[in-house]
Design a protein around this motif. Structure first.
Motif, mmCIF file in Angstrom:
data_model
loop_
_atom_site.group_PDB
_atom_site.id
_atom_site.type_symbol
_atom_site.label_atom_id
_atom_site.label_comp_id
_atom_site.label_asym_id
_atom_site.label_seq_id
_atom_site.Cartn_x
_atom_site.Cartn_y
_atom_site.Cartn_z
ATOM 1 N N GLY A 63 -1.811 -3.597 2.918
ATOM 2 C CA GLY A 63 -2.789 -4.102 1.965
ATOM 3 C C GLY A 63 -3.086 -3.063 0.896
ATOM 4 O O GLY A 63 -3.116 -3.376 -0.301
ATOM 5 N N VAL A 64 -3.273 -1.819 1.327
ATOM 6 C CA VAL A 64 -3.514 -0.722 0.382
ATOM 7 C C VAL A 64 -2.298 -0.509 -0.516
ATOM 8 O O VAL A 64 -2.424 -0.327 -1.733
ATOM 9 C CB VAL A 64 -3.859 0.580 1.135
ATOM 10 N N VAL A 65 -1.103 -0.548 0.064
ATOM 11 C CA VAL A 65 0.125 -0.370 -0.712
ATOM 12 C C VAL A 65 0.249 -1.457 -1.775
ATOM 13 O O VAL A 65 0.596 -1.187 -2.940
ATOM 14 C CB VAL A 65 1.360 -0.369 0.210
ATOM 15 N N ALA A 66 -0.034 -2.703 -1.401
ATOM 16 C CA ALA A 66 0.044 -3.812 -2.359
ATOM 17 C C ALA A 66 -0.934 -3.595 -3.510
ATOM 18 O O ALA A 66 -0.594 -3.829 -4.682
ATOM 19 C CB ALA A 66 -0.243 -5.135 -1.653
ATOM 20 N N LEU A 67 -2.152 -3.130 -3.202
ATOM 21 C CA LEU A 67 -3.130 -2.855 -4.256
ATOM 22 C C LEU A 67 -2.634 -1.753 -5.190
ATOM 23 O O LEU A 67 -2.772 -1.844 -6.414
ATOM 24 C CB LEU A 67 -4.464 -2.446 -3.634
ATOM 25 N N ILE A 68 -2.049 -0.712 -4.611
ATOM 26 C CA ILE A 68 -1.585 0.415 -5.420
ATOM 27 C C ILE A 68 -0.498 -0.017 -6.394
ATOM 28 O O ILE A 68 -0.559 0.281 -7.591
ATOM 29 C CB ILE A 68 -1.060 1.549 -4.514
ATOM 30 N N VAL A 69 0.506 -0.737 -5.896
ATOM 31 C CA VAL A 69 1.651 -1.055 -6.747
ATOM 32 C C VAL A 69 1.335 -2.142 -7.775
ATOM 33 O O VAL A 69 2.065 -2.292 -8.761
ATOM 34 C CB VAL A 69 2.885 -1.465 -5.915
ATOM 35 N N LYS A 70 0.231 -2.887 -7.574
ATOM 36 C CA LYS A 70 -0.125 -3.933 -8.541
ATOM 37 C C LYS A 70 -1.236 -3.485 -9.483
ATOM 38 O O LYS A 70 -1.696 -4.293 -10.305
ATOM 39 C CB LYS A 70 -0.540 -5.205 -7.813
ATOM 40 N N MET A 71 -1.663 -2.242 -9.379
ATOM 41 C CA MET A 71 -2.717 -1.754 -10.255
ATOM 42 C C MET A 71 -2.316 -1.820 -11.729
ATOM 43 O O MET A 71 -3.145 -2.060 -12.607
ATOM 44 C CB MET A 71 -3.091 -0.309 -9.886
ATOM 45 N N ASP A 72 -1.028 -1.593 -12.009
ATOM 46 C CA ASP A 72 -0.607 -1.638 -13.412
ATOM 47 C C ASP A 72 -0.731 -3.052 -13.977
ATOM 48 O O ASP A 72 -1.106 -3.236 -15.141
ATOM 49 C CB ASP A 72 0.821 -1.106 -13.570
#
Length: 323
Positions: free
Chosen positions: A195-204
């Motif tokens: 979940g954290v990884v998904a948030l990180i990579v979609k921040m842009d």
């Protein structure tokens, strides 16, 4: 009322049901508490797992990132629930002494993978982003399959470390309780990490959406987020490589200590205590940092030896044969 009265029988049944519900609730509370303690013990490796994964989606098309992360998530759950959990339960029940050597093999692999990435950077063998994009454009399905398999393979080692740490925390529980607690830990940690990884990579993408807003402040924040994300992902990629070396080295240090060879771990632990005692308020953090650096040095040395055996020596032999 007379014996056999259906009303009294009903009340007796309700009392039994209520007692069963209380017992079940108490058991669930115990499981939740034990799962929380076990998960907390594995927190360091969870952070490493979250740091390692984003580098696998670098260079991929934005619209494919969440799909890739979901495939890695499913692979991670399969690792934990279908392979690692049954194996460590059986080993802990019948041959617990095998857990440490198996974990050390995984630790050596992490050291190797981290050292290999460092060697590629230093030697200039790392593929640049345009080469990764060309590979993805040539055969996107095959490229994604390679990305997922590499991520799931690394996740397997980190997941094994997480699950064994959690197992050690609940070793006194019965077999069934252990299985339930570890299954809860596996699902909760996987959901948290990816979940954290998904948030990180979609921040842009979130930044792009904000940049289109009419509000000047919101738009400026969105543009800043877009500019910052490549830097964040690059830092996370570097942290992920360092984490593999650190975690792998720590597994080896603890492993050789548990197998009876105490000097390496005792030396690092002694340094950790000295630094912690000498640095006052920051002692806890600096002591941890000392242990981490010691583990990373061990991991880097072991990884470098394996890289030399696997890559450098064979390459030089081939060059000598051609000459």
């Amino acid at each position: 009322m007379a014996d056999g009265d259906p009303v009294s029988g009903l009340f007796a049944l309700l009392d039994d049901v209520a007692a069963l519900v209380r017992l079940t609730t108490s058991s669930l509370d115990d499981v939740a508490g034990a799962a929380g303690r076990a998960g907390a013990k594995a927190a360091g490796v969870v952070v490493d797992d979250a740091a390692v994964t984003p580098r696998y989606v670098q260079g991929l098309k934005p619209e494919r990132e969440l799909s890739i992360i979901w495939r890695i998530t499913k692979g991670s759950l399969r690792n934990k629930l279908l392979i690692i959990l049954p194996v460590i339960l059986l080993l802990s029940q019948f041959v617990p002494w095998l857990l440490t050597p198996i974990l050390m093999i995984g630790g050596a692999y992490l050291c190797y993978e981290g050292a290999e990435k460092i060697w590629e950077k230093l030697a200039g063998h790392e593929a640049d982003p345009s080469e990764r994009e060309d590979a993805a454009a040539t055969d996107p399905a095959e490229h994604e399959k390679t990305v997922v398999s590499g991520a799931v393979r690394t996740d397997f080692i980190l997941s094994a470390e997480i699950m064994v740490i959690a197992l050690n925390e609940v070793a006194s529980e019965g077999l069934v309780s252990r299985a339930i607690i570890l299954a809860v830990v596996a699902v909760a940690i996987t959901a948290l990490v990816y979940g954290v990884v998904a948030l990180i990579v979609k921040m842009d993408d979130a930044g792009l959406a904000l940049a289109k807003r009419n509000s000047g402040a919101v738009s400026a924040f969105g543009r800043g987020l877009v500019r910052a994300m490549p830097i964040v992902l690059s830092v996370l990629s570097t942290v992920g490589i360092a984490a593999m070396v650190w975690v792998g080295g720590h597994i080896l240090l603890v492993g050789v200590d548990e197998l009876g060879f105490h000097p390496p771990y005792a030396f690092v632990h002694h340094l950790e205590v000295l630094v912690a005692d000498a640095t006052g308020a920051l002692g806890g953090f600096l002591g941890w940092l000392t242990n981490t650096v010691g583990s990373a040095i061990v991991g880097l040395v072991v990884g470098a030896i394996i890289v030399a055996v696997m890559h450098v020596i064979p390459k030089r032999k081939k060059q000598a044969e051609r000459a």
